[in-house]
Design a protein around this motif. Structure first.
Motif, PDB file in Angstrom:
ATOM      1  N   LYS A 381       0.844  -1.198   0.000  1.00 12.02           N
ATOM      2  CA  LYS A 381       0.000   0.000   0.000  1.00 12.02           C
ATOM      3  C   LYS A 381       0.876   1.245   0.000  1.00 12.02           C
ATOM      4  O   LYS A 381       2.062   1.173   0.370  1.00 12.02           O
ATOM      5  N   PRO A 382       0.336   2.387  -0.412  1.00 14.98           N
ATOM      6  CA  PRO A 382       1.150   3.606  -0.478  1.00 14.98           C
ATOM      7  C   PRO A 382       1.681   4.033   0.891  1.00 14.98           C
ATOM      8  O   PRO A 382       0.995   3.924   1.907  1.00 14.98           O
ATOM      9  N   VAL A 383       2.919   4.522   0.882  1.00 20.57           N
ATOM     10  CA  VAL A 383       3.535   5.086   2.087  1.00 20.57           C
ATOM     11  C   VAL A 383       4.064   6.475   1.723  1.00 20.57           C
ATOM     12  O   VAL A 383       4.919   6.616   0.853  1.00 20.57           O
ATOM     13  N   ILE A 384       3.534   7.487   2.385  1.00 21.48           N
ATOM     14  CA  ILE A 384       3.968   8.867   2.176  1.00 21.48           C
ATOM     15  C   ILE A 384       4.652   9.338   3.449  1.00 21.48           C
ATOM     16  O   ILE A 384       4.142   9.124   4.554  1.00 21.48           O
ATOM     17  N   ALA A 385       5.809   9.984   3.314  1.00 19.50           N
ATOM     18  CA  ALA A 385       6.526  10.512   4.477  1.00 19.50           C
ATOM     19  C   ALA A 385       6.270  12.008   4.592  1.00 19.50           C
ATOM     20  O   ALA A 385       6.283  12.727   3.592  1.00 19.50           O
ATOM     21  N   SER A 386       6.024  12.444   5.812  1.00 18.41           N
ATOM     22  CA  SER A 386       5.875  13.872   6.103  1.00 18.41           C
ATOM     23  C   SER A 386       6.913  14.234   7.152  1.00 18.41           C
ATOM     24  O   SER A 386       6.917  13.670   8.246  1.00 18.41           O
ATOM     25  N   PHE A 387       7.816  15.164   6.793  1.00 19.76           N
ATOM     26  CA  PHE A 387       8.891  15.553   7.706  1.00 19.76           C
ATOM     27  C   PHE A 387       8.497  16.794   8.499  1.00 19.76           C
ATOM     28  O   PHE A 387       7.950  17.749   7.951  1.00 19.76           O
ATOM     29  N   GLY A 388       8.821  16.770   9.797  1.00 20.69           N
ATOM     30  CA  GLY A 388       8.556  17.898  10.669  1.00 20.69           C
ATOM     31  C   GLY A 388       9.751  18.829  10.759  1.00 20.69           C
ATOM     32  O   GLY A 388      10.386  19.158   9.756  1.00 20.69           O
ATOM     33  N   ASP A 389      10.084  19.233  11.979  1.00 22.35           N
ATOM     34  CA  ASP A 389      11.194  20.168  12.171  1.00 22.35           C
ATOM     35  C   ASP A 389      12.517  19.570  11.711  1.00 22.35           C
ATOM     36  O   ASP A 389      13.322  20.230  11.069  1.00 22.35           O
TER      37      ASP A 389
END
Length: 593
Positions: A381-389
């Motif tokens: 399944k799709p995996v999207i990364a979201s980066f914070g600080d």
């Protein structure tokens, strides 16, 4: 008779202590029950309410369950905090809530990183599209506070207050002199000229390579900082540069002269303006609601309005340093996070995953364990990364296999490199403490990694070979994940740190975007239009947190009380002495002023 009284006394003492601890446990239980009821209770939103937005509280990755927030219990800081995403959801709801007339923004020194502040700032900009006003007021604005406040329709400063606007600086602490005095040698093995995490232990100042990368990322942060203020205050970036460079804001009236603020006012004048905005008579009290309470209301309402869809997008939070084991809500444990990813992969109702990363890295082995689960999941399944600080070194490692990576313009990322620190305490033990060591061994390298003597050339070669292997594996995984050649990844790696905008340009990330953008992209890639967002892993029970390692918490509490602002220095020096082993970690602690 003496023995009799001794046993009686011991029994009495035992009973007293038992009653004390049972009583303490009972009190904590009662507090927890009462607090749980209070925190779960919806606070009514009255007509003509002012939403009070306190941005000096901790703005975290997730809103903590804080049953002890209002109780001075040793081992807790008694402070409140809110997750940036809950804050953004609350602002989005307030935009269309007829009972909310305006926002009163109070901020002096925000407790948040640059990318988190960008998320909050964008949410405030979105709120303003409703036509409702935001009024910002403070007695003192630090630079980060002003970055947030500048988005307001009106920015006010106390007539005797202060506004800091001088540009950004980054200061690093070097421990070599202290280690030399203690007789401790930091034996360093690394890959990457920019992997400067080791420099504080072997240098007394920044290397040219480190100065180059720090200059680049601080400039990147500053550009984003000025650009946001420029658009909100309609002051050119070049003018803002000049104001900061010449330190033109020295007195409150200077801030007004250069149009950084809209007025110099006292609190009573601000209250009068808020009454006018909320249609309240000047003789009456303002009806206020905190962002924390309003966010709880929004969360409760969202649960009630559950769209009933079986389709889910799972957000998995990876927050803090990376190590093996279970970790915590503020530290990534490879066991806990990899288990969470695995469960999400096997759950057929979860159609896509957003891996939310806010981490400076840590153990290379633990990072690889998490990376493996992402790789397996990506096939299903799709995996999207979201980066914070920060999503650097090991923090980047665990996400590099994602289908797509979202960053904020001021996210700190990259730092693709590996290093090892093996301290040599021989002089410290011998010369400072008078302790010597002797022993026998059955093999030449039976005591490799010993800290009571210097490394031999053979040992150094073995460790260097292992670090080279880990680094090669790191850049191989990045190259495969980003669909680039190893040669190219190596050219932008070497431990170098990048800001989000530069990471998009060099291919380490795909696009700048918010956390919500990443969720929308995940759903789109999974081809689902109706879905629910679920958050993992489950947060740790606060009662368990309080009772676990109580002694350590009390010790930390009193150390912080005693050292105050110097506690961070103490922690860094302690880390310098104790840190050892192979690390994929940020090259330094970022403290931008």
């Amino acid at each position: 008779m003496r023995e009799f009284f001794k046993y009686v006394f011991a029994t009495v003492v035992g009973i007293v202590l038992s009653v004390f601890f049972i009583g303490l446990a009972s009190v904590l239980l009662i507090i927890g029950i009462v607090s749980s009821v209070e925190t779960s209770k919806i606070v009514p939103v009255s007509d003509n309410s002012v939403l009070y937005l306190n941005l000096d509280q901790a703005i975290l990755e997730r809103t903590p369950d804080e049953p002890f927030a209002n109780f001075p219990i040793i081992g807790t800081d008694g402070a409140t905090g809110i997750g940036f995403n809950d804050l953004a959801k609350a602002l989005k709801s307030a935009k269309t809530d007829d009972n909310i007339k305006c926002i009163y923004l109070s901020v002096s020194s925000p407790n948040a990183g640059f990318a988190t502040m960008r998320e909050v700032r964008d949410a405030l900009i979105d709120f303003k599209t409703s036509g409702k006003k935001i009024i910002a007021y403070s007695e003192v604005y630090t630079q980060s506070a002003y970055y947030l406040a500048s988005v307001a329709d009106k920015v006010y400063l106390n007539p005797e207050g202060a506004l800091e606007f001088k540009g950004l600086s980054s200061e690093l602490m070097f421990f070599k002199g202290a280690l030399d005095k203690l007789g401790i040698e930091a034996q360093i093995i690394r890959v990457g000229n920019y992997k400067s995490a080791v420099e504080p232990y072997i240098n007394t100042q920044m290397s040219d390579k480190n100065r180059e990368q720090v200059t680049a990322y601080v400039s990147g942060l500053y550009n984003t900082f000025l650009d946001g203020i420029s658009k909100s205050r309609k002051i050119s970036v070049s003018t803002l540069h000049g104001i900061a460079d010449d330190y033109k804001i020295q007195q409150p009236k200077d801030a007004l002269t250069y149009k950084m603020i809209d007025g110099l006012k006292y609190k009573d004048e601000i209250l009068d303006e808020l009454k006018e905005l909320s249609d309240i008579d000047k003789k009456d009290n303002i009806v206020t609601l905190t962002i924390n309470d309003y966010a709880k209301n929004v969360t409760a309402e969202n649960i009630k309005k559950d769209n009933g869809s079986r389709n889910k997008v799972a957000v998995i939070y990876a927050n803090g340093e990376i190590n093996s084991g279970e970790g915590s809500d503020e530290a990534i444990g490879s066991e806990r996070i990899s288990r969470t990813i695995r469960k999400a992969r096997l759950d057929t109702n979860i159609k896509a995953i957003v891996l939310r990363v806010n981490s400076p890295g840590g153990s290379s082995l633990a990072s690889d364990v998490i990376w493996r689960e992402i790789m397996l999941t990506k096939k299903v399944k799709p995996v999207i990364a979201s980066f914070g600080d920060v999503a650097a070194s090991g923090g980047y490692y665990i996400a590099c296999a994602a289908d797509s990576i979202f960053v904020q313009p001021n996210t700190i990322t990259g730092s693709i490199g590996v290093y090892g620190v093996i301290p040599n305490f021989q002089k410290f033990f011998n010369d400072k403490l008078g302790i010597t060591f002797d022993g026998v061994k059955t093999g030449k390298y039976a005591d490799i990694m010993s800290v009571d003597r210097p490394m031999t050339p053979g040992e150094r070669l073995i460790i260097q070979t292992e670090i080279n292997r880990v680094y090669d594996g790191f850049i191989t995984r990045v190259a495969d994940g980003r669909k680039k050649s190893k040669v190219y990844i190596d050219s932008i790696a070497g431990g170098r740190v990048w800001v989000g905008t530069d990471a998009v340009k060099n291919g380490l990330a795909d696009r700048t975007g918010s956390f919500d953008d990443a969720i929308v992209a995940a759903a789109k890639k999974a081809n689902v239009k109706k879905y629910r967002v679920v958050e993992y892993p489950e947060m740790i029970d606060p009662f368990k947190l309080l009772m676990d390692n109580t002694t350590d918490k009390i010790k930390t509490y009193y150390t912080k009380q005693e050292l105050g602002a110097h506690y961070q220095t103490y922690q860094q020096l302690k880390s310098a002495i104790l840190k050892s082993g192979i690390q994929t970690r940020m090259p330094f602690e970022i403290k931008v002023q």
